[in-house]
Design an enzyme around this catalytic site. Structure first.
Site, PDB file in Angstrom:
ATOM      1  N   ASP A 362       0.201 -51.380  25.377  1.00 34.88           N
ATOM      2  CA  ASP A 362       1.372 -51.446  26.133  1.00 34.88           C
ATOM      3  C   ASP A 362       2.196 -50.102  26.139  1.00 34.88           C
ATOM      4  OD1 ASP A 362       3.338 -52.835  27.545  1.00 34.88           O
ATOM      5  OD2 ASP A 362       3.434 -54.314  26.319  1.00 34.88           O
ATOM      6  N   GLU A 411      -1.908 -53.944  34.035  1.00 33.22           N
ATOM      7  CA  GLU A 411      -0.607 -54.831  34.461  1.00 33.22           C
ATOM      8  C   GLU A 411      -0.256 -54.088  35.769  1.00 33.22           C
ATOM      9  OE1 GLU A 411       3.325 -56.715  32.612  1.00 33.22           O
ATOM     10  OE2 GLU A 411       2.872 -54.654  31.929  1.00 33.22           O
ATOM     11  N   GLU A 417       5.912 -62.144  33.098  1.00 32.77           N
ATOM     12  CA  GLU A 417       6.619 -61.960  32.153  1.00 32.77           C
ATOM     13  C   GLU A 417       8.235 -61.591  32.491  1.00 32.77           C
ATOM     14  OE1 GLU A 417       5.463 -58.209  30.146  1.00 32.77           O
ATOM     15  OE2 GLU A 417       6.387 -56.901  31.582  1.00 32.77           O
TER      16      GLU A 417
END
Length: 833
Positions: A362, A411, A417
């Site tokens: 991430d 992503e 999210e």
């Protein structure tokens, strides 16, 4: 863009490529190289001005064309994930147009044309032609005119691609920076989707800048204004997918243009995953939560569970074994910065040796060359050790699914999210655009089907259909299992979804209205529709899928945002009219008449392999014996070794590295055949004893741990539920440099192996929880030795406890009835040997 005060000469055709309905033409007018394309004879791409800047020199159409070489690119590769798994065939026409600038700089324009689009790139000389060791790549001069475009679907540029996508008439499009992929429509029904392919550590990513200077156009703009390159350097492909919307949605051109794998291939295991973070952001710290989601994945017949931030390496092997017994594989979250550099990357081999199957990385949030060099390092190391990879906070797909098949998703999307942080951040209109833009170029980890999202404007049918409409190598269903169980039709449909797709078709829709996607696995079709706008009826051309009779299970929106089911049959050529709610949707499964409609089964639970001992001591450079079942495969912490015994199939000699120090632990993973390719797994730990001297426990590995509020923190206070969110350990205004920060309900166990004599520590309530109290206790070999009641503001209690001969030591906290929850600091805990 080149400007001139005199009329330019009439362009002269240089070369033409023809593939099916597409024709690409390169012309030259003495100053410009111009590339155009037609679809079914109608203009699809107006003449693009081509060029690149190298060492301050604009390489355009000036100078001379020194040669044209024609090639046919014919290859096959295996797609493990995506719109159509299995063997893919690439059959492209390619041209190399060799040029020499007025200064003598040699460069090449490379063109590719396939049945679904056009691509071009620049090559800067060759090592023989340009003896300079390094060159400077500057501004790209590519200018893509949009005079013939009617409408565009865009997102404001952001290096992690999480702004909303919107549709806008070209006449109303404001100049600015946008992100790939960018879709435009043309008169006559043709669409062009612009993106990139084949980026590696020698390049940086680019984005289109929309300008109206000299007419509406896109300027291709790399992230790095300049870049040091070597002679022979090739820029990424600039990609235009061309055709009807159905052709665009089905295209695999971005993957097809990427290079074949050059190193070891880790064949991924695609599928569905349970994921706890969305419904409980701190749940990654709790083994019990991860087991609950793992059990649900097994109940649904899924393949994976993703553990997000907060996990502790102490209990990950236990979760791996628990999941493996159910045919489930574990994936771990990490920030990219924790995997930056060779030493940090060595964690990947350790995690893989525990039996972890993949990682979610991430916060990269950059398109610069420096970050692409990092991508290159982690791509190669994860392939080497055999981990699947899911990139978040990341760039968009640019063909890595072909070059690095273990990359299962990205992503690069404003997904579910955002519900966690904002009230209503996702519109149905935003969702409908994605199948025609972002998801065309590769896997998209939107994390769909969030029924409990607050303030969402989408219907339950719309949410459920996202599981079909959106493709990802691993689809992380984001809601809590109980929210799915509350909707039995949805729960069953999510169990029925297959792990891979063999074919994808767009059956109807457009980016402003709705998307109706059909995906096939074997003989079954899975259909999903999402819509934006008013309630209405959509036509489902079910007869286009098969000439034979089909049995269909249809799940649609019912009254009051419920779901309802219909069983029906259809024949070749038929269409079904399906009602959809406001911002609604529906799903369906269609199978050959007379075959089972519902086929999912829960996963069985198998026993773990027998392993003895589970925990034992070992000296640095010394050996110990591990007993396992015959035929086991052994994985072990890097630097340690495991050799099979010569005289039997059960025993292994475990050797610790000579460089190991007190408290270091070697984790041995024992694997035996399981189900669905997932081995049954068990673990053993071999711990180096605490030698002479004093040893801080804040640095020592845990044998086990639990904490009520997030993970156990080392050398900082408990803070909140996220890892590393505490502050300096502080008691009654005094700070302490080392210790463990825990909450009011915790247990941290250390393995001593009889090697320590004394525990010294202090314990107190941290100042971050005023007016709070708790009980603490210390257990030796499971028996309570000391119990204290602690209150905020009190000075630390100093403790000195004998642990001679003890094998385990547990530091425990418990809530105090009637008191506010406290955060406890174990201050400078240390063992004396």
């Amino acid at each position: 863009m080149i400007t001139s005060t005199s009329p330019l000469p009439t362009p002269v055709a240089v070369t033409e490529l023809v593939e099916g309905d597409l024709t690409a033409t390169l012309t030259h007018d003495g100053e410009r190289l111009l590339l155009s394309a037609t679809h079914n004879g109608a203009p699809a791409i107006d003449p693009i001005e081509l060029g690149i800047t190298v060492n301050g020199e604009a390489l355009t159409g000036t100078g001379e064309i020194t040669g044209i070489h024609q090639e046919r690119i014919a290859e096959t590769y295996t797609a493990y994930t995506g719109k159509a798994t299995g063997t893919r065939t690439v059959d492209h026409a390619e041209r190399h147009i060799e040029l020499r600038s007025p200064r003598g700089t040699e460069w090449t324009l490379i063109l590719r044309l396939g049945h679904d689009g056009l691509a071009f790139r620049y090559q800067i000389g060759t090592a023989a032609a340009i003896p300079t060791d390094t060159l400077t790549l500057g501004t790209e001069l590519t200018r893509i005119p949009l005079e013939g475009a009617q409408r565009a679907w865009v997102l404001d540029y952001q290096t992690w691609y999480e702004t909303p996508r919107v549709g806008v008439d070209l006449a109303d499009l404001t100049p600015g920076d946008f992100g790939f992929p960018l879709l435009v429509s043309r008169p006559g029904g043709a669409h062009v989707l612009w993106s990139e392919s084949d980026i590696d550590a020698t390049n940086s990513g680019a984005h289109p800048v929309f300008t109206r200077e000299g007419g509406p156009a896109l300027l291709v703009t790399p992230a790095d204004p300049t870049l040091s390159i070597l002679a022979g350097h090739r820029t990424p492909w600039r990609v235009a997918i061309i055709g009807s919307l159905a052709q665009v949605v089905a295209s695999t051109l971005v993957d097809d243009l990427a290079p074949a794998p050059s190193g070891p291939i880790t064949a991924p295991r695609p599928g569905r995953a349970a994921w706890s973070w969305w419904s409980s952001q701190y749940s990654g710290a709790y083994l019990s939560d991860q087991k609950r989601f793992t059990e649900y994945a097994a109940e649904q017949g899924w393949e994976h569970v993703l553990v997000d931030c907060g996990w502790d390496e102490t209990w990950v092997p236990e979760l791996v074994a628990f999941a493996a017994a159910r045919g489930i594989q574990v994936h771990l979250w990490s920030s990219w910065s924790d995997l930056d550099g060779a030493e940090a990357l060595s964690k990947l081999e350790r995690w893989r040796n525990w039996g972890v199957a993949g990682i979610k990385v991430d916060f990269m949030e950059s398109e610069g060359n420096r970050r692409y060099r990092w991508y290159d390092a982690i791509l190669r190391e994860s392939a080497r050790v055999g981990l699947m990879v899911n990139f978040h906070g990341s760039v968009i797909p640019r063909g890595w699914a072909k070059t690095y098949p273990h990359v299962v998703s990205y992503e690069g999307i404003r997904g579910a999210e955002y519900y966690v942080f904002y009230g209503n951040p996702l519109s149905a209109a935003h969702n409908v655009i994605q199948p025609f833009t972002r998801n065309v170029v590769g896997a998209m980890d939107y994390t769909p089907v969030t029924f409990s999202a607050p303030e969402r404007e989408t219907s339950d049918g719309h949410e459920l259909a996202l599981g079909i409409v959106y493709e990802s190598g691993i689809t992380h269903f984001a809601d809590d299992p109980d929210r799915y169980r509350e909707r039995p039709l949805a729960n069953r449909f999510l169990a029925e979804l297959p792990a891979t797709w063999h074919e994808t078709r767009l059956l109807g829709g457009d980016p402003d209205s709705h998307a109706l996607i059909a995906r096939r696995h074997g003989d079954a079709w899975y259909l999903g529709a999402i819509a934006t706008g008013v309630a209405r009826t959509l036509s489902l051309p079910i007869g286009e899928l098969s000439g034979a009779s089909l049995d269909i299970w249809l799940v649609t929106d019912g009254p009051g945002n419920t779901l309802e089911e219909t069983l029906l049959s259809a024949h070749g050529g038929e269409a079904i009219e399906v009602p959809v709610a406001i911002n609604g949707g529906f799903v369906a499964i269609a199978v050959p008449a007379g075959t089972p409609l519902l086929r999912a089964k829960p996963r069985a639970v198998l026993p773990e392999p027998a392993v003895e001992p589970r925990v034992a001591t070992i000296t640095a450079g010394g050996t110990a014996t591990l007993h396992s079942e015959p035929g086991a495969r052994i994985r072990i912490t890097p630097g340690w070794s495991a050799l099979p015994a010569r005289d039997n199939e059960r025993d292994w000699t475990i050797t610790a590295p000579a460089s190991a120090s007190a408290g270091d632990t070697g984790v041995v993973t024992v694997e035996l055949p399981g189900t669905d390719g997932v081995p049954r797994t068990a673990h053993a730990r071999f711990v180096l004893p605490f030698g002479e001297g004093e040893h801080p426990l804040s640095d020592a590995p845990f044998l086990s741990c639990h904490n009520e509020v997030g993970p156990v923190e080392r050398n900082e206070s408990n803070g909140g539920g996220d890892p590393h969110d505490g502050t300096t350990l502080t008691v009654a205004g005094t700070t302490y440099p080392s210790g463990l920060g825990v909450s009011h309900n915790s247990a941290v166990t250390f393995f001593l192996g009889g090697s320590a004599s004394t525990l010294r520590t202090a314990v107190a309530v941290d100042d971050e929880t005023p007016d709070a109290a708790a009980q603490v206790s210390i257990e030796i070999d499971g028996t309570e030795h000391t119990r204290l009641t602690l209150r905020s503001g009190e000075a630390p209690h100093d403790l000195e406890i004998p642990v001679v001969g003890a094998h385990t030591l547990t530091l425990r906290t418990q809530p105090l009835d009637g008191a506010a929850p406290a955060h406890i600091d174990w201050l400078n805990p240390r063992l004396q040997s």
